[in-house]
Scaffold this motif. Structure first.
Motif: not given
Length: 238
Positions: A134-149
């Motif tokens: 969920l968090l990875t899909d969300m980041a990919k779509r929204a452009g959230l630049p996490w170093d780590c999930v």
């Protein structure tokens, strides 16, 4: 704000609560419902879906349910509330698509720019009860630049279990005080503080919609109190 320059020199990792802090779950679900099921009161639907979240997690924490991903808890709650909104006739494919609305949540307007600034100086990661997919899909779509999930799924424990907060420090081989939890929820910050983490409160007055503004008054126990992620970046010299 208490000594941001001193904190900037000691904190290494910023761990972010996600639902409500980074992304606007209420507004996003309202928009999904307006698109998919415009006859439904999206505000009431979003609140009902979210209200089931804590009781469902509590069942796992009490041992009534085995370890369960948030995606699966969201689906259990969804199936439970659909009849209340006249949507009991939805088929499996429609239910599965609607359940993935949580993967499609929109960020608050300052989230991406604030994270990009903070990432230049700090390691930025999630610390969410949401599952990794969920968090990875969300980041990919929204452009959230996490170093780590990082997720409750990694530690097999939901916040506010101490295993989650201590787990972030252990993952990065740091002392707890070198990690700061960033959240819009005082109970989450309290749990982090009890484990020795630093805490930053972010004002998200519209988390539950414009009709239900949150009290976002400062509390002295938090290390930082910021209007948004850009103000946090200012406070931490990023």
């Amino acid at each position: 704000m208490s000594h941001p320059t001193a904190l900037a020199g000691t904190v290494r990792v910023l761990a972010f609560d996600v639902f409500g802090t980074v992304v606007d779950w209420h507004g996003s679900i309202v928009r999904e419902m307006a698109r998919l099921h415009p006859q439904v009161d999206g505000d009431a639907f979003a609140l009902a879906w979210r209200e089931g979240y804590r009781p469902a997690m509590a069942r796992v924490m009490r041992g009534e349910l085995g370890w369960t991903r948030i995606d699966d808890l969201h689906r259990m709650i969804l199936d439970d509330i659909l009849p209340r909104f006249g949507l009991q006739g939805l088929g499996e494919a429609e239910r599965a698509h609607l359940n993935r609305a949580w993967h499609r949540l929109d960020p608050w307007p300052d989230s991406v720019a604030g994270l990009e600034r903070l990432k230049r100086r700090y390691t930025v990661c999630t610390l969410s009860n949401g599952n990794i997919g969920l968090l990875t899909d969300m980041a990919k779509r929204a452009g959230l630049p996490w170093d780590c999930v990082l997720s409750a799924e990694v530690f097999r424990a939901y916040k506010p279990d101490p295993a989650t907060y201590r787990g972030v420090a252990q993952v990065f081989d740091l002392q707890p005080e070198q990690v700061m939890l960033v959240a819009a929820h005082h109970d989450d910050l309290e749990g982090a503080r009890a484990c020795g983490l630093r805490t930053a409160y972010i004002e998200r007055p519209l988390e539950f919609g414009a009709a239900r503004p949150k009290d976002v008054s400062p509390r002295p126990e938090n290390d930082l109190h910021c209007a948004d992620f850009l103000a946090l970046a200012d406070a931490l010299g990023a």
